[in-house]
Scaffold this active site. Structure first.
Site, short mmCIF file in Angstrom:
data_model
loop_
_atom_site.label_atom_id
_atom_site.label_comp_id
_atom_site.label_asym_id
_atom_site.label_seq_id
_atom_site.Cartn_x
_atom_site.Cartn_y
_atom_site.Cartn_z
N HIS A 138 71.83 31.46 50.49
CA HIS A 138 72.98 32.36 50.47
C HIS A 138 72.57 33.74 49.96
CE1 HIS A 138 73.54 30.98 46.16
NE2 HIS A 138 73.81 32.26 46.03
N GLU A 143 77.95 31.50 51.46
CA GLU A 143 77.37 30.17 51.40
C GLU A 143 76.99 29.69 52.80
OE1 GLU A 143 76.57 29.24 48.58
OE2 GLU A 143 78.18 29.05 47.12
#
Length: 261
Positions: A138, A143
């Site tokens: 990330h 994410e």
């Protein structure tokens, strides 16, 4: 994408600070993108040293942070706006209000995200963005699975990210927020120069995907392969999974000094 492998954090911090110093020298009102975490600390310490020596001033510069936890009190030491002040902004001469971050306490989160995008745009965009990378690839708080075209928005943090960040909360996972506001991958990609810093063996897998893997939302940082001006600064441990490591070392040794990064 330029990959530079250096032996220690001090060398990495100095090289990144060289790029920022050169930018501020030619454009005193430059817009900097500021990252939190441990990776940029050597950069900030070097910039503070240069400021104290009278070699650089941030009086006309502006800064934008990448992300912010949702719900942390304004005076919480791990609120990222406070972290940036402690690590860098309050140690140099930014003008009051010159450094901004997403509003993690806003009543209207979508409106706050839109306002942050507008603030970056109104400032003329980010000239140089400092980045770290998570063990799962990330960047900021984008994410795995994040849209490669995403904009500033609210995100739910993965358990892995919360575990990684628990060290900043006394090791107590329950104290780590579950949500954040983050610049999107599309937002980050609009910065004119990206400098990503990764150190330590725990980052080696993510760095392998970043530099030599396929572009995929499962490894969000891989989108940087599509950017025209990315500098990746690594220590030996973070570079250990790279197949072309010898080539990266050779190209940097042969690089003309005038070229900069």
């Amino acid at each position: 994408m330029e990959v530079i492998i250096l032996p220690d954090p001090g060398r990495i911090g100095s090289l990144a600070a060289d790029a920022i110093t050169a930018l501020i020298t030619r454009k005193p009102d430059a817009v900097l993108g500021l990252a939190t975490g441990s990776s940029p600390l050597a950069v900030y310490d070097e910039l503070v040293s240069r400021y104290e020596a009278g070699q650089i001033s941030f009086r006309q510069a502006r800064g934008f942070t990448l992300d912010e936890y949702v719900g942390l009190p304004a005076d919480h030491p791990e609120r990222y706006r406070n972290v940036i002040d402690t690590a860098f902004a309050a140690r140099v001469d930014f003008a009051p209000g010159a450094v901004q971050g997403p509003d993690g306490l806003a009543d209207d989160i979508p409106a706050a995200c839109a306002a942050y995008e507008a603030a970056i745009r109104d400032a003329g965009g980010v000239d140089l963005q400092i980045l770290g990378i998570g063990t799962d690839g990330h960047i900021a708080f984008n994410e795995p699975g994040s849209s490669l075209a995403s904009r500033t928005r609210i995100k739910t943090l993965t358990r892995q990210t919360r575990v990684d960040n628990a060290r900043f909360f006394g090791g107590d996972l329950d104290q780590v927020p579950t949500h954040c506001l983050t610049q999107g991958l599309g937002t980050i990609m609009e910065a004119r120069h990206l400098i990503l810093i990764a150190m330590g063996r725990s980052k080696a897998e993510a760095v392998h995907h970043l530099v030599e893997g396929a572009v995929s939302a499962m490894w969000p940082a891989t989108v940087l392969q599509m950017h025209p001006h990315v500098t990746v600064l690594l220590d030996d441990a973070a570079a250990q999974r790279l197949q072309l490591v010898d080539y990266y070392r050779e190209t940097y040794r042969a690089k003309p000094a005038w070229q900069g990064i």
